[in-house]
Design a protein around this motif. Sequence first.
Motif, PDB file in Angstrom:
ATOM      1  N   PHE A  90       0.841  -1.119   0.263  1.00  0.00           N
ATOM      2  CA  PHE A  90       0.163   0.379   0.071  1.00  0.00           C
ATOM      3  C   PHE A  90       0.943   1.360   0.084  1.00  0.00           C
ATOM      4  N   ALA A  91       2.275   1.429  -0.548  1.00  0.00           N
ATOM      5  CA  ALA A  91       3.157   2.168  -0.879  1.00  0.00           C
ATOM      6  C   ALA A  91       2.730   3.804  -1.534  1.00  0.00           C
ATOM      7  N   MET A  92       2.853   4.448  -1.085  1.00  0.00           N
ATOM      8  CA  MET A  92       1.971   5.893  -1.525  1.00  0.00           C
ATOM      9  C   MET A  92       2.979   6.846  -3.029  1.00  0.00           C
ATOM     10  N   ASP A  93       3.021   7.728  -3.045  1.00  0.00           N
ATOM     11  CA  ASP A  93       4.277   8.176  -4.247  1.00  0.00           C
ATOM     12  C   ASP A  93       5.061   9.567  -2.596  1.00  0.00           C
ATOM     13  N   PRO A  94       6.382   9.588  -2.745  1.00  0.00           N
ATOM     14  CA  PRO A  94       6.242  10.994  -1.601  1.00  0.00           C
ATOM     15  C   PRO A  94       6.167  12.152  -1.824  1.00  0.00           C
ATOM     16  N   ASP A  95       5.430  12.741  -3.224  1.00  0.00           N
ATOM     17  CA  ASP A  95       4.492  14.333  -3.300  1.00  0.00           C
ATOM     18  C   ASP A  95       3.992  13.850  -2.790  1.00  0.00           C
ATOM     19  N   GLU A  96       2.918  12.870  -2.691  1.00  0.00           N
ATOM     20  CA  GLU A  96       1.355  12.549  -2.721  1.00  0.00           C
ATOM     21  C   GLU A  96       1.495  12.095  -0.499  1.00  0.00           C
ATOM     22  N   VAL A  97       2.527  11.611  -0.593  1.00  0.00           N
ATOM     23  CA  VAL A  97       2.727  11.936   1.182  1.00  0.00           C
ATOM     24  C   VAL A  97       2.428  13.176   1.745  1.00  0.00           C
ATOM     25  N   PHE A  98       3.806  14.184   1.445  1.00  0.00           N
ATOM     26  CA  PHE A  98       3.968  15.218   1.468  1.00  0.00           C
ATOM     27  C   PHE A  98       2.678  15.852   1.630  1.00  0.00           C
ATOM     28  N   GLU A  99       2.219  15.598   0.616  1.00  0.00           N
ATOM     29  CA  GLU A  99       0.559  16.779   0.678  1.00  0.00           C
ATOM     30  C   GLU A  99      -0.283  16.049   1.363  1.00  0.00           C
ATOM     31  N   ALA A 100      -0.754  14.980   2.112  1.00  0.00           N
ATOM     32  CA  ALA A 100      -1.032  14.383   3.153  1.00  0.00           C
ATOM     33  C   ALA A 100      -0.748  14.506   3.660  1.00  0.00           C
TER      34      ALA A 100
END
Length: 199
Positions: A90-100
């Motif tokens: 269930f990994a996310m893209d680093p940019d998506e993690v930052f924005e969340a």
Amino acid sequence: MSQLCNAFQDTFWPRLKWPDFASMPAREKVVIVFPLAGFSDWGEDFPLDREEQVSMSVLKEASQQLHPSAPHLVLPPFRFVTGPKASAAFAMDPDEVFEAIAEIVRDVKASGFRKVVFYNSSPWNEDLVDATARDLRINLGMQTFCINLSGLGIDLSAELSDSVLSEAAGRLSSLIKEVAAKPGLANDGKIPEQEGDLQ
């Protein structure tokens, strides 16, 4: 009442009612602990949510030790982080993690809080969390700190005794207490503008 996760209910943000927030004194001095935990395969004997199980167990004990001497609140764990290894799920893209993460911290700031401790259990997210903390310090004027589970002496791939977990909780408690004692940022966290061009 069902539990969202393994947390000390007296300091768990979702369990507070609006009058609790409205009457809370000096919110800018309250430490907000933001847990981050990924899903990963740490071995055939361990569940995919081992990071959360271990890190929240340590945090729950540390929070009990701190309450009420060091004002703090614990957010629900953020469970979808990066995971470059094949064992991650269930990994996310680093940019998506930052924005969340940034969206959550913006809401924390809007609620009147200024100190955030990023409590990260994922070894593949340590650099990302450090960079995110720096960006949010600059962009939002938040006073940010990072604590990694690995820095508390925890090896997620090993069997962990109660004494090892308790020792880690003691270390975490001491670190959060240090953060609580630190003075707030000058100028409400705003970086002063420089006159003239930078050379």
